[in-house]
Design a protein around this motif. Structure first.
Motif, mmCIF file in Angstrom:
data_model
loop_
_atom_site.group_PDB
_atom_site.id
_atom_site.type_symbol
_atom_site.label_atom_id
_atom_site.label_comp_id
_atom_site.label_asym_id
_atom_site.label_seq_id
_atom_site.Cartn_x
_atom_site.Cartn_y
_atom_site.Cartn_z
ATOM 1 N N UNK A 18 48.406 44.313 14.361
ATOM 2 C CA UNK A 18 47.888 43.334 13.398
ATOM 3 C C UNK A 18 48.693 43.357 12.102
ATOM 4 N N UNK A 19 48.443 42.322 11.299
ATOM 5 C CA UNK A 19 49.170 42.186 10.035
ATOM 6 C C UNK A 19 48.204 41.746 8.945
ATOM 7 N N UNK A 20 48.414 42.287 7.765
ATOM 8 C CA UNK A 20 47.695 41.795 6.596
ATOM 9 C C UNK A 20 48.602 41.943 5.387
ATOM 10 N N UNK A 21 48.994 40.824 4.821
ATOM 11 C CA UNK A 21 49.777 40.797 3.588
ATOM 12 C C UNK A 21 48.896 40.211 2.497
ATOM 13 N N UNK A 22 48.942 40.849 1.351
ATOM 14 C CA UNK A 22 48.058 40.417 0.271
ATOM 15 C C UNK A 22 48.844 39.952 -0.949
ATOM 16 N N UNK A 23 48.279 38.970 -1.599
ATOM 17 C CA UNK A 23 48.891 38.396 -2.785
ATOM 18 C C UNK A 23 47.784 38.150 -3.802
ATOM 19 N N UNK A 24 47.989 38.604 -5.017
ATOM 20 C CA UNK A 24 47.017 38.338 -6.069
ATOM 21 C C UNK A 24 47.722 37.794 -7.300
ATOM 22 N N UNK A 25 47.022 36.941 -7.998
ATOM 23 C CA UNK A 25 47.556 36.293 -9.186
ATOM 24 C C UNK A 25 46.699 36.690 -10.375
ATOM 25 N N UNK A 26 47.332 36.921 -11.500
ATOM 26 C CA UNK A 26 46.617 37.243 -12.723
ATOM 27 C C UNK A 26 47.018 36.288 -13.835
ATOM 28 N N UNK A 30 42.027 29.117 -10.807
ATOM 29 C CA UNK A 30 42.090 27.995 -9.875
ATOM 30 C C UNK A 30 43.523 27.557 -9.564
ATOM 31 N N UNK A 31 44.384 28.502 -9.255
ATOM 32 C CA UNK A 31 45.748 28.103 -8.916
ATOM 33 C C UNK A 31 45.818 27.547 -7.494
ATOM 34 N N UNK A 32 46.830 26.757 -7.218
ATOM 35 C CA UNK A 32 47.192 26.435 -5.845
ATOM 36 C C UNK A 32 48.045 27.599 -5.339
ATOM 37 N N UNK A 33 47.730 28.059 -4.144
ATOM 38 C CA UNK A 33 48.427 29.232 -3.601
ATOM 39 C C UNK A 33 49.165 28.867 -2.323
ATOM 40 N N UNK A 53 39.057 28.287 -3.215
ATOM 41 C CA UNK A 53 38.472 29.361 -2.410
ATOM 42 C C UNK A 53 38.014 28.819 -1.064
ATOM 43 N N UNK A 54 38.414 29.506 -0.020
ATOM 44 C CA UNK A 54 37.999 29.119 1.328
ATOM 45 C C UNK A 54 38.687 27.889 1.885
ATOM 46 N N UNK A 55 39.571 27.271 1.116
ATOM 47 C CA UNK A 55 40.272 26.059 1.566
ATOM 48 C C UNK A 55 41.694 26.419 1.967
ATOM 49 N N UNK A 56 41.959 26.308 3.250
ATOM 50 C CA UNK A 56 43.267 26.667 3.774
ATOM 51 C C UNK A 56 43.822 25.493 4.565
ATOM 52 N N UNK A 57 45.066 25.146 4.293
ATOM 53 C CA UNK A 57 45.753 24.129 5.083
ATOM 54 C C UNK A 57 46.966 24.773 5.734
ATOM 55 N N UNK A 58 47.106 24.514 7.025
ATOM 56 C CA UNK A 58 48.216 25.082 7.782
ATOM 57 C C UNK A 58 49.272 24.012 8.001
ATOM 58 N N UNK A 59 50.491 24.379 7.753
ATOM 59 C CA UNK A 59 51.580 23.420 7.880
ATOM 60 C C UNK A 59 52.212 23.425 9.260
ATOM 61 N N UNK A 70 38.907 35.058 -2.619
ATOM 62 C CA UNK A 70 38.639 34.951 -4.055
ATOM 63 C C UNK A 70 39.629 33.967 -4.674
ATOM 64 N N UNK A 71 39.331 33.533 -5.867
ATOM 65 C CA UNK A 71 40.123 32.482 -6.509
ATOM 66 C C UNK A 71 41.606 32.844 -6.598
ATOM 67 N N UNK A 72 41.883 34.125 -6.873
ATOM 68 C CA UNK A 72 43.259 34.507 -7.126
ATOM 69 C C UNK A 72 43.780 35.481 -6.086
ATOM 70 N N UNK A 73 43.229 35.421 -4.890
ATOM 71 C CA UNK A 73 43.653 36.300 -3.810
ATOM 72 C C UNK A 73 43.970 35.475 -2.580
ATOM 73 N N UNK A 74 45.124 35.735 -1.995
ATOM 74 C CA UNK A 74 45.575 34.970 -0.831
ATOM 75 C C UNK A 74 46.108 35.965 0.183
ATOM 76 N N UNK A 75 45.585 35.906 1.402
ATOM 77 C CA UNK A 75 45.916 36.900 2.414
ATOM 78 C C UNK A 75 46.526 36.219 3.629
ATOM 79 N N UNK A 76 47.584 36.797 4.121
ATOM 80 C CA UNK A 76 48.240 36.322 5.341
ATOM 81 C C UNK A 76 47.984 37.345 6.440
#
Lengths: 111, 113
Positions: A18-26, A30-33, A53-59, A70-76
């Motif tokens: 499995x994989x989990x990459x994490x990204x956080x913004x400070x 309400x950024x676009x991630x 939050x909770x809104x994901x679009x796949x390209x 969370x607002x400033x957390x994005x996980x792959x």
């Protein structure tokens, strides 16, 4: 000031793991991630983006998924990595149509 | 569909020579255009951007780019290249749907002494 943290910087994983990459913004709200992947010798491919939050679009259809708990957390994530998942993964954010701010990237090698 | 084309995979120029990196885009509306630079193993740094107004935009590190709507182009230029400019350069277009940024495949710049 705004900062973006992305980790780990380097990751070596076996096929099927499995994989989990994490990204956080400070420093912003309400950024676009975004998650991009850069394969060796190729440009940046947009994988996922999120406008809230909770809104994901796949390209592109793929073995990966993304979440924004969370607002400033994005996980792959991935449940089972493939060899073709190897690459340089970049997280980025922006507000409005201004420039993207990039993290320092994660070099993923799937062996 | 939106797309960005950078026709040159790599370019080699002599230090002190002029540089032009080509970029063409495909987008139905007025585009937001960007040039980013990436050093090996690093994230991307914005060089310059075009949103509206003067079609010749100035950026950091002595770079400039000119937006030509009739040619759907946004070429990057620098009058005198320095060895530290060796890097990969990405042209990008910002689209309104989802505030996405679509990147070209990149052009790797080599600078020879």
């Amino acid at each position: 000031s705004q900062t973006i943290h992305q980790w780990p910087a380097t990751l070596v994983q076996p096929v099927g793991s499995p994989l989990s990459l994490e990204c956080t913004v400070e420093g912003t709200s309400n950024p676009n991630l975004y998650w991009y992947r850069q394969a060796a010798g190729r440009g940046l491919q947009l994988l996922f983006y999120s406008v809230g939050i909770g809104q994901i679009s796949s390209e592109v259809p793929q073995n990966l998924s993304a979440s924004r708990p969370q607002d400033r957390q994005f996980i792959l994530s991935s449940k089972k990595l493939l060899l073709s998942d190897s690459g340089f993964y970049l997280c980025a954010w922006r507000t409005g149509n201004e420039k993207l701010f990039f993290g320092s990237g994660t070099q993923l090698s799937v062996l | 569909a939106q797309s960005v084309t950078q026709p040159d995979i790599h370019i080699t120029v002599s230090e002190g020579a002029s540089l032009e990196l080509r970029c063409n885009y495909s987008y139905g509306a007025t585009p937001y255009l960007f040039w980013y630079v990436q050093s090996p193993g690093q994230g991307l740094q914005l060089l310059l951007k075009y949103f509206s107004g003067d079609t010749l935009v100035q950026g950091i590190k002595g770079f400039e780019a000119e937006f030509k709507r009739s040619q759907s182009s946004f070429n990057l230029r620098k009058p005198s290249v320095h060895w530290s400019d060796a890097a990969e350069y990405f042209c990008a277009v910002g689209v309104r749907e989802g505030f996405k940024t679509i990147f070209g495949a990149g052009t790797r710049l080599f600078v020879k002494a």
